[in-house]
Each structure stands twice: as C-alpha cells, then as structure tokens.
Design a protein around this motif. Structure first.
Motif, PDB file in Angstrom:
ATOM      1  N   ILE A 192       0.817  -1.214   0.000  1.00 28.41           N
ATOM      2  CA  ILE A 192       0.000   0.000   0.000  1.00 28.41           C
ATOM      3  C   ILE A 192       0.851   1.264   0.000  1.00 28.41           C
ATOM      4  N   VAL A 193       2.169   1.102   0.024  1.00 29.86           N
ATOM      5  CA  VAL A 193       3.059   2.258  -0.034  1.00 29.86           C
ATOM      6  C   VAL A 193       3.006   2.859  -1.431  1.00 29.86           C
ATOM      7  N   ASP A 194       2.996   4.167  -1.510  1.00 32.06           N
ATOM      8  CA  ASP A 194       2.916   4.866  -2.790  1.00 32.06           C
ATOM      9  C   ASP A 194       4.162   4.610  -3.629  1.00 32.06           C
ATOM     10  N   GLU A 195       3.979   4.586  -4.949  1.00 32.64           N
ATOM     11  CA  GLU A 195       5.100   4.344  -5.857  1.00 32.64           C
ATOM     12  C   GLU A 195       6.132   5.458  -5.814  1.00 32.64           C
ATOM     13  N   GLU A 196       5.760   6.623  -5.330  1.00 34.15           N
ATOM     14  CA  GLU A 196       6.721   7.711  -5.205  1.00 34.15           C
ATOM     15  C   GLU A 196       7.696   7.468  -4.070  1.00 34.15           C
ATOM     16  N   ARG A 197       7.370   6.548  -3.184  1.00 35.86           N
ATOM     17  CA  ARG A 197       8.256   6.223  -2.075  1.00 35.86           C
ATOM     18  C   ARG A 197       9.011   4.921  -2.318  1.00 35.86           C
ATOM     19  N   LEU A 198       8.299   3.910  -2.724  1.00 34.93           N
ATOM     20  CA  LEU A 198       8.888   2.596  -2.983  1.00 34.93           C
ATOM     21  C   LEU A 198       8.549   2.198  -4.414  1.00 34.93           C
ATOM     22  N   GLU A 199       9.523   2.267  -5.295  1.00 34.53           N
ATOM     23  CA  GLU A 199       9.281   2.092  -6.725  1.00 34.53           C
ATOM     24  C   GLU A 199       9.399   0.633  -7.146  1.00 34.53           C
ATOM     25  N   ASP A 203       2.041  -0.825  -9.549  1.00 29.64           N
ATOM     26  CA  ASP A 203       0.915  -0.021 -10.025  1.00 29.64           C
ATOM     27  C   ASP A 203       1.011   0.219 -11.525  1.00 29.64           C
ATOM     28  N   THR A 204       2.214   0.533 -12.002  1.00 32.03           N
ATOM     29  CA  THR A 204       2.412   0.718 -13.445  1.00 32.03           C
ATOM     30  C   THR A 204       2.172  -0.579 -14.192  1.00 32.03           C
ATOM     31  N   ALA A 205       2.631  -1.682 -13.638  1.00 34.95           N
ATOM     32  CA  ALA A 205       2.420  -2.983 -14.275  1.00 34.95           C
ATOM     33  C   ALA A 205       0.941  -3.326 -14.336  1.00 34.95           C
ATOM     34  N   ARG A 292      12.794   5.331  -3.417  1.00 36.84           N
ATOM     35  CA  ARG A 292      13.055   6.448  -4.323  1.00 36.84           C
ATOM     36  C   ARG A 292      13.707   7.655  -3.643  1.00 36.84           C
ATOM     37  N   PRO A 293      13.215   8.163  -2.510  1.00 38.65           N
ATOM     38  CA  PRO A 293      13.866   9.348  -1.924  1.00 38.65           C
ATOM     39  C   PRO A 293      15.301   9.098  -1.474  1.00 38.65           C
TER      40      PRO A 293
END
Length: 489
Positions: A192-199, A203-205, A292-293
């Motif tokens: 449930i972690v956003d893709e902006e944090r853990l890529e 979600d893209t797939a 990502r960060p």
C-alpha cells in the motif's frame, strides 16, 4: 518468432555438455571436497574406554548386553563416560566418499551444478546478443533461470515441510507459521506504499496489464473493466511474499549463526571481518536502492554544489541496481567455504561446552552429538545457497525481461507494443475465409503475448526481486538479534 537461432544452439550445446561432463565433473563436489574444509571425527569406543578408565566387558555380561541391544534393534555397545572427559577431537579433510551418502547431497549437487550451467547459458546468451540480431527470437536463457528458481524454491519447501512431519519439531513449526503471518502483514503494508516512495512498479504494471487485457477482451466481444481487481492481485502477491519469507526463516537463522561464529574466529583478521560484514549487510543496501527518496532521487535528480548535472542518469541507476544485487549474491557465494567451516566447528564447541557440565553420558549419545554436525552438512548447504540462487536468478530475469542493460546503455529489448496487432486483429474479424481465420488465430496468440508487456514483467519481477532481497536481509537480521540476545543472556 524465431526458434532456430543462436539461443537454441547455445541450449543444445549446454545440454550436450551436461550429459557428457556432468557425471565426471561437479562444481558442487569440488566446493565440498577441494576448498580445504575439514570435519571432526568422533572418538571410538576404545578411545573413550581408555580416557574414562572403563573396563571392557567380557563373558556373560557382554553376551546379555549384546542380546538386549539386538532385541531393541541396535547392535552398538553402550557404556557411560563422564561429561567432563578431556576429549581431543581429531580432524580429517572432507572427501567425496564422505559426502556422497549424506542426506540431500543429490539435491544439493543437482541444484548447484544446474545453476552453474544456467549461469553459463545466460552469459553466453548475453554475449551472443551483442553479436547477433535477436529481435523476435525467444530468449531461452530465461527458462533456464526460472527452472533454477523453481528448483531452489521446491527444495526450500521440502526442508520446511520436514518440520511439519516430525512430532519433535513443535517449536520449529510454530516459528515458521508465526514468521509466515508476520511477513504477510509486512507485505500488505509494503503493497500500500505509494510508488513515489517505494518504486516496485506494481501499479504501473497493473495499469499496463489491465489496459492491454481490456483491449483484447473487447476485440473478442467481451465487455470487461479488467481481468482482476488491484486488491485481489496484491492480496495474492502478499501470500506469495509470505511464503518466501517463511521459507527464508530458518536459512536466515542458520546464516546468522554461522556469521556470528565467523566473527569470533577472525577477530585478529581485520580485513576478513570487514569483508564478511560488508557481505552480510549488502542486502540491506540493495533494499534501499528501491526506495526512491533515498536512492533514485538522490543519485539521478539532485544536483550537488559544484556540479551541473546529477551523479548518474536513469539508465545508469537501473543498471547499478541490478549489478549491485548480483554482486551481493556473488560475494556471499564466494564466502561460502568460510561459513561452512564455521558450521563444522560446532562439533568442537559442543565437546568443549560439555566439558563444563557434570554427570555422565553414553558413548552413543556423545558420538551422535559430534557426528550429527557433519551429517547435517548438505542441509546447511541448501539453506545457504538456495535463497541466494533464488535472488540471483530472479535478478537476471528482471534485468532481461525488464529491458535493462549492464552498462546503462539503451537496451536492445524494447517494450512490446500491442496496438498494431490489436488493430490488425480487429480488421480480420469480418472475414470468414479459411485464410483469414488462420490469420485471426495467429494474431490472437500474438495479442495474448503482447498483454504481458515489458512494463508488466518489469513490475512483477522487480517487486519479486526486491522482496527476495528484503526477506534475505530480514531473516538474517532477526537471526543476529537472536544470537546477540542469547549470547548476553
């Protein structure tokens, strides 16, 4: 799709080499018997009698004792010796005749040898792709990698099910079940972690898979918003992650115990301690490369003072991430003999610990305590190498199917574009001739293949690779916490 190409030739050549050289040359056998490993020999009955001053039984008492053992299905002579007996264990180098009869030796040998052959096939395929143009040709090295992953997973599953078959392994069963549910909870939190944090790219797939699948289903006359909801897919992914975590539990504990012992043995060798600690902590760094960060934004987006551009490009960072995971696994495989000798030394420490205890022990129990360490060697080998091989070959699959390269250059593997095929498929739906029916069938198969685009494969294998590194790090870290707690208790 081309089947008769360089990759098929590589596969056929490797199959021939396996048939010809496999029975005579084994990397697994060399690793056990030619890397300087030695085992501890348990003392014989005569040696124990001489140390303990126990007289040898003769006459009627010996006959009665032998008859009693025969009735119980045992023929070994049994007598008691003090636990604090000053025993000096002898050592002997490990030979092929010693290990061939060990439990799981055949499975260990097949796994490691086939993994080596698969690695050669993969390297040869990567090199041939630089020389030959392989567009449209099936990449058969992926099948070799997936077979290694499946075989290693099956062996870990077999080792784990042993805890559920024995009535004495109540604690082990409870540990596996508890850790499985713990990893399930962690996986559901990660998903449930956003893709902006853990890529991880799931979600893209999912969006790419859902769009391609919807377009295909509409051309077949079926109205659908997608083959499955995101929640259902992520739930099954969480179950898969929980199974991997449960399978990695005892291998991680075993790895932590061997690492703890290695650090004690090499206190005076600073360089070896540094290399072992770096190898042990490297999975944690690999896990951070998907945050990502911490990784991508810091290395590919931030411009430091005195510089006009970031440290590296997006493609170079993707290549760095893949290469780092491969280097992590290879470093642990290179340190395997050191860890295995640390495990074999457990027999010596058991005897030294027993010398501090009071009471008596039978000769059979004493000999079993020493011999069991060596008899369990192949199981320890599987617990050590199977998680590493799963992580390594999932990473190689992720690199190839994700369209990445080793040096950050544009890859010759491009994402499959399903739009032309789907549009051609729509043009053939109004024709009833046999020729157009055959063409329609062919295009349907092509469109099914194009549903699994590069983005879909990149997301699935990217998340699986990241989770394998995470489970490898988490299980060994829990093992180190366990060892630290009991060493200070």
């Amino acid at each position: 799709m081309v089947f008769l190409g360089p990759q098929l030739v590589i596969t056929l050549v490797m199959v021939s080499l396996i048939q010809k050289l496999g029975p005579h040359y084994s990397f697994a056998r060399w690793l056990l018997c030619s890397t300087g490993l030695f085992r501890y020999l348990y003392p014989t009955n005569d040696e124990l009698r001489a140390l303990a001053g126990v007289p040898k039984e003769t006459g009627k008492s010996k006959s009665k004792r032998s008859t009693k053992h025969l009735e119980n299905g045992k023929t070994a002579e049994t007598f008691h010796v003090p636990r604090n007996l000053d025993i000096q264990l002898e050592t002997a180098p490990i030979t092929y005749l010693d290990v061939i009869h060990l439990k799981y030796y055949t499975e260990y040998s097949y796994l490691l040898d086939f993994a080596l052959y698969s690695g050669i096939v993969y390297i040869a395929t990567e090199l041939s792709s630089l020389v030959f143009h392989m567009k449209g040709e099936m990449n058969m090295s992926i099948f070799w990698c997936l077979v290694v992953v499946g075989f290693a997973t099956k062996l870990l599953l077999s080792l784990t099910t042993e805890y559920f078959k024995s009535e004495e392994s109540v604690g082990e069963r409870s540990t596996v079940v508890v850790m499985g549910f713990a990893y399930l909870l962690v996986a559901m939190m990660v998903l449930i972690v956003d893709e902006e944090r853990l890529e991880v790219g799931l979600d893209t797939a999912y969006r790419s898979f859902n769009a391609s699948a919807c377009a295909f289903l509409e051309l077949q006359g079926l109205n659908s918003t997608g083959p499955a909801s995101k929640i259902v897919l992520k739930f099954f992914m969480a179950l898969w992650c929980a199974m991997i975590g449960a399978l990695f539990t005892f291998p991680g504990l075993r790895m932590a115990k061997m690492h703890w012992d290695c650090l004690k043995y090499c206190r005076e060798n600073f360089l070896l301690r540094l290399l072992l600690n770096v190898s042990f902590a490297s999975p944690f760094v690999a896990v951070l490369l998907w945050v990502r960060p911490v990784a991508r934004d810091y290395l590919t987006a931030r411009v430091f003072s005195g510089m006009t551009e970031p440290l590296m490009s997006e493609r170079v960072f993707d290549s760095l991430r893949v290469c780092f995971v491969v280097a992590t696994v290879l470093s642990r495989l290179a340190a395997m003999p050191v860890y295995l000798q640390a495990y074999l030394n457990i027999a010596y420490h058991r005897v030294e610990q027993q010398k501090k205890e009071a009471g008596r022990i039978t000769n059979v129990e004493l000999q079993k305590k020493i011999a069991a360490v060596f008899y369990y060697l192949c199981v320890v080998m599987l617990q050590y190498i199977a998680p590493l091989l799963i992580c390594l070959y999932l990473t190689l699959t992720y690199k190839t199917l994700g369209g990445y390269s080793w040096l950050g250059a544009p890859s010759n593997v491009t994402a499959l574009d399903g739009e032309p095929v789907l549009s051609r498929l729509a043009d053939t739906t109004d024709n009833d001739s046999l020729l157009h029916t055959a063409e329609h069938f062919t295009l349907t198969l092509d469109s099914l293949k194009q549903i699994f685009t590069t983005e879909v494969l990149r997301g699935f294998y990217g998340f699986t690779t990241w989770w394998t590194c995470f489970a490898l790090f988490a299980s060994t870290s829990l093992g180190m916490v366990y060892q630290s707690y009991f060493s200070h208790a």
